[in-house]
Design an enzyme around this catalytic site. Structure first.
Site, short mmCIF file in Angstrom:
data_model
loop_
_atom_site.label_atom_id
_atom_site.label_comp_id
_atom_site.label_asym_id
_atom_site.label_seq_id
_atom_site.Cartn_x
_atom_site.Cartn_y
_atom_site.Cartn_z
N ASP A 152 21.11 42.92 -78.09
CA ASP A 152 19.67 42.62 -78.02
C ASP A 152 19.40 41.14 -77.73
O ASP A 152 18.25 40.74 -77.59
CB ASP A 152 18.93 43.12 -79.26
CG ASP A 152 19.43 42.49 -80.54
OD1 ASP A 152 20.32 41.62 -80.47
OD2 ASP A 152 18.93 42.87 -81.61
N SER A 153 20.46 40.34 -77.57
CA SER A 153 20.25 38.98 -77.06
C SER A 153 19.63 39.03 -75.67
O SER A 153 19.10 38.04 -75.18
CB SER A 153 21.57 38.21 -77.02
OG SER A 153 22.47 38.84 -76.14
N ASP A 191 22.87 47.64 -79.06
CA ASP A 191 22.25 47.28 -80.33
C ASP A 191 21.10 48.21 -80.66
O ASP A 191 20.30 48.55 -79.78
CB ASP A 191 21.68 45.86 -80.25
CG ASP A 191 22.66 44.81 -80.71
OD1 ASP A 191 23.32 45.03 -81.76
OD2 ASP A 191 22.78 43.76 -80.05
N LYS A 221 25.37 49.56 -82.12
CA LYS A 221 25.74 48.45 -83.00
C LYS A 221 24.57 48.21 -83.95
O LYS A 221 23.42 48.27 -83.54
CB LYS A 221 26.06 47.19 -82.19
CG LYS A 221 26.39 45.98 -83.07
CD LYS A 221 27.17 44.90 -82.34
CE LYS A 221 26.32 43.95 -81.52
NZ LYS A 221 25.30 43.18 -82.29
N GLU A 223 23.23 45.55 -87.08
CA GLU A 223 23.40 44.32 -87.85
C GLU A 223 23.18 44.59 -89.32
O GLU A 223 22.24 45.30 -89.69
CB GLU A 223 22.39 43.26 -87.38
CG GLU A 223 22.71 42.70 -86.01
CD GLU A 223 21.75 41.57 -85.61
OE1 GLU A 223 21.03 41.04 -86.48
OE2 GLU A 223 21.75 41.24 -84.42
N GLU A 291 30.14 37.23 -86.63
CA GLU A 291 29.47 36.17 -85.86
C GLU A 291 29.33 34.89 -86.67
O GLU A 291 28.83 34.91 -87.81
CB GLU A 291 28.09 36.64 -85.38
CG GLU A 291 27.33 35.52 -84.65
CD GLU A 291 26.19 35.97 -83.75
OE1 GLU A 291 26.02 37.18 -83.53
OE2 GLU A 291 25.47 35.09 -83.25
N1 LIG Z 1 22.00 33.51 -75.03
C1 LIG Z 1 22.29 33.89 -76.27
N2 LIG Z 1 23.57 33.78 -76.69
C2 LIG Z 1 23.91 34.12 -77.96
O1 LIG Z 1 25.11 34.02 -78.32
C3 LIG Z 1 22.90 34.64 -78.81
C4 LIG Z 1 21.59 34.74 -78.31
N3 LIG Z 1 21.32 34.37 -77.05
N4 LIG Z 1 20.59 35.22 -79.05
C5 LIG Z 1 20.88 35.86 -80.30
C6 LIG Z 1 21.95 35.18 -80.95
C7 LIG Z 1 21.59 33.78 -81.39
N5 LIG Z 1 22.87 33.14 -81.38
C8 LIG Z 1 23.07 31.82 -81.75
C9 LIG Z 1 22.22 30.83 -81.32
C10 LIG Z 1 22.43 29.50 -81.68
C11 LIG Z 1 23.48 29.14 -82.51
C12 LIG Z 1 23.67 27.71 -82.87
O2 LIG Z 1 23.09 26.85 -82.27
N6 LIG Z 1 24.51 27.43 -83.86
C13 LIG Z 1 24.83 26.07 -84.28
C14 LIG Z 1 25.22 26.09 -85.73
C15 LIG Z 1 24.07 25.68 -86.63
C16 LIG Z 1 24.51 25.48 -88.07
O3 LIG Z 1 25.08 26.36 -88.71
O4 LIG Z 1 24.26 24.39 -88.60
C17 LIG Z 1 26.02 25.52 -83.51
O5 LIG Z 1 26.10 24.29 -83.39
O6 LIG Z 1 26.89 26.28 -83.06
C18 LIG Z 1 24.34 30.14 -82.96
C19 LIG Z 1 24.13 31.49 -82.57
C20 LIG Z 1 23.88 34.04 -80.92
N7 LIG Z 1 23.15 34.99 -80.14
C1 LIG Z 2 26.21 38.08 -79.26
C2 LIG Z 2 26.43 39.54 -79.46
C3 LIG Z 2 27.44 39.85 -80.50
C4 LIG Z 2 25.14 40.24 -79.74
O1 LIG Z 2 24.92 40.76 -80.78
C5 LIG Z 2 24.10 40.26 -78.69
O2 LIG Z 2 24.39 40.00 -77.53
O3 LIG Z 2 22.96 40.58 -79.03
#
Ligand SMILES: Nc1nc(=O)c2c([nH]1)NC[C@@H]1CN(c3ccc(C(=O)N[C@@H](CCC(=O)O)C(=O)O)cc3)CN21
Ligand SMILES: CC(C)C(=O)C(=O)O
Length: 398
Positions: A152-153, A191, A221, A223, A291
């Site tokens: 669902d991203s 999803d 899938k 969550e 994740e």
């Molecule tokens: N384009 C896209 N890719 C993805 O992997 C994704 C989505 N969308 N949308 C739904 C979720 C959102 N996701 C994400 C988005 C941002 C971070 C992120 O910026 N994480 C920070 C960590 C922040 C912290 O814990 O302090 C990083 O620096 O990695 C992680 C997962 C993974 N999924």
């Molecule tokens: C990033 C993957 C695991 C996901 O759940 C998604 O694409 O929505």
């Protein structure tokens, strides 16, 4: 870890109806020695569970995720399609420690990229190598993407919504059908969108049935951890295979105060472990996405689960990996982290830049008169053209 639940999880994954009702002895027969010896095995020497043929008498109808092996077509010179991936293949991957590959797809072209990547790099390969000896049969070589995820991203990357919670079931189904038309040999998992399983287990079952029936998917899938176990159980009982998803669960990003790494404290790490066990051992999920959790925790959990783990931001100790296709292709979405996207993301191409440059060049060439040129236009013979001019002039005079 109870052996009963381990066996139930395996038997559910194998599509055995009897899983929830048979005796331990019957289960031992179904899942083989792995069931009997499971508890004594050390993590390093633990052979992952063998996936023997399901011995349940009335099981064929339960097998849409365990398609029978299709013979590989033998066409001279033509690339040979591999056979459809199955849940059993994933279990074999875990056992043999061959990493499982998963990638998202959200439309027909992205599905076709996945399908094309499953073909051998060169169609010149005709069954023998340079020395003339036989190569392993094409179906034995791990290639391409094992699982296509209609995640669902796509709400964010393909639809421009600010979060995954905006995506409806009908929108998800439209994307599922497009992917299913383009991707024939990967296991197809979609999803269950936010909200479709929040009110009741019945709602969740109805949504999952539509994903299978109208979306043409193999599995769903979901969550969540312990709280979604009743739904996972119901789905596996009716023959819908479930992939679970724990750790950072994006559908709850508001409740988690953003996309934050999970499992970094004792209590949080324990919750991730408990959730991963609950969804696989109690629920019967055939695999679990981990994740954004510390790599050490993910490896530790992977060693203790019979079901394969698929990591995203969880390190190489998982049984497989998943990324969002548009992210790894370098098509930017608004992912935060200062425009770089999350730490776990690796870009394998820069398609966003390539596409933007191409669009700009097209616009410039139209304005500059370079496009269209001779090669992009259709000719007419001089004779036909003279004839047309005469006829048109006569017509104009009359
Ligand atoms: N384009 C896209 N890719 C993805 O992997 C994704 C989505 N969308 N949308 C739904 C979720 C959102 N996701 C994400 C988005 C941002 C971070 C992120 O910026 N994480 C920070 C960590 C922040 C912290 O814990 O302090 C990083 O620096 O990695 C992680 C997962 C993974 N999924
Ligand atoms: C990033 C993957 C695991 C996901 O759940 C998604 O694409 O929505």
């Amino acid at each position: 870890m109870s052996t009963g639940s381990v066996a139930r999880s395996i038997a559910r994954s194998l599509g055995c109806d009897a899983a929830s009702t048979t005796s331990h002895r019957q289960l031992a027969r179904v899942v083989g020695p792995a069931y009997r010896h499971h508890r004594q095995l050390s993590t390093q020497s633990r052979p992952a569970l063998a996936a023997p043929p399901c011995t349940c008498a009335q099981s064929p109808a339960r097998s849409y995720s365990s398609y029978p092996t299709q013979p590989v077509e033998q066409k001279h010179g033509a690339p040979q399609p591999r056979r459809k991936r199955t849940i059993r293949d994933l279990q074999a991957n875990k056992r043999k420690r061959i990493p499982i590959t998963m990638l998202t797809a959200h439309d027909y072209p992205s599905a076709r990229f996945i399908e094309a990547a499953a073909l051998p790099p060169s169609s010149a390969t005709n069954g023998t190598n340079e020395a003339g000896s036989s190569l392993p049969s094409p179906s034995q070589q791990p290639r391409g993407i094992d699982i296509a995820l209609i995640g669902d991203s796509l709400a964010m990357v393909a639809c421009g919504y600010p979060s995954t919670t905006h995506l409806t079931l009908d929108e998800m189904l439209y994307h599922c059908r497009a992917v299913a038309r383009g991707c024939k040999t990967s296991l197809l998992v979609a999803d269950l969108p936010f909200g479709t399983y929040a009110v009741s287990v019945e709602d969740g079952v109805r949504a999952a049935v539509r994903i299978i029936q109208e979306g043409h998917m193999d599995a769903v899938k979901i969550e969540g951890g312990a709280e979604v176990v009743p739904l996972i159980k119901r789905l596996t009982d009716v023959g819908i295979p479930v992939m679970a998803h724990v750790g950072l669960t994006p559908q709850r990003q508001a409740a988690l105060s953003g996309y934050r790494v999970q499992g970094k404290t004792v209590a949080s790490a324990m919750k991730v472990y408990d959730d991963a066990r609950a969804v696989t051992e109690d629920g019967g999920a055939f695999a679990v996405v981990l994740e954004a959790i510390p790599a050490r925790l993910a490896a530790w959990i992977t060693d203790r689960l019979d079901a394969p783990t698929i990591g995203i931001g969880a390190g190489k100790g998982c049984d497989g990996q998943v990324l969002v296709q548009l992210d790894m292709l370098g098509v930017d979405s608004d992912l935060g982290a200062g425009g770089k996207g999350p730490r776990f993301l690796k870009r394998y191409a820069n398609l966003g830049q390539v596409a933007t440059d191409a669009v700009r060049e097209y616009a410039d060439e139209v304005r500059g008169g370079q496009f269209p040129s001779e090669e992009h236009t259709y000719p007419i013979s001089d004779e036909a053209w003279r004839g047309f001019l005469e006829a048109a002039t006569t017509k104009a005079r009359s």
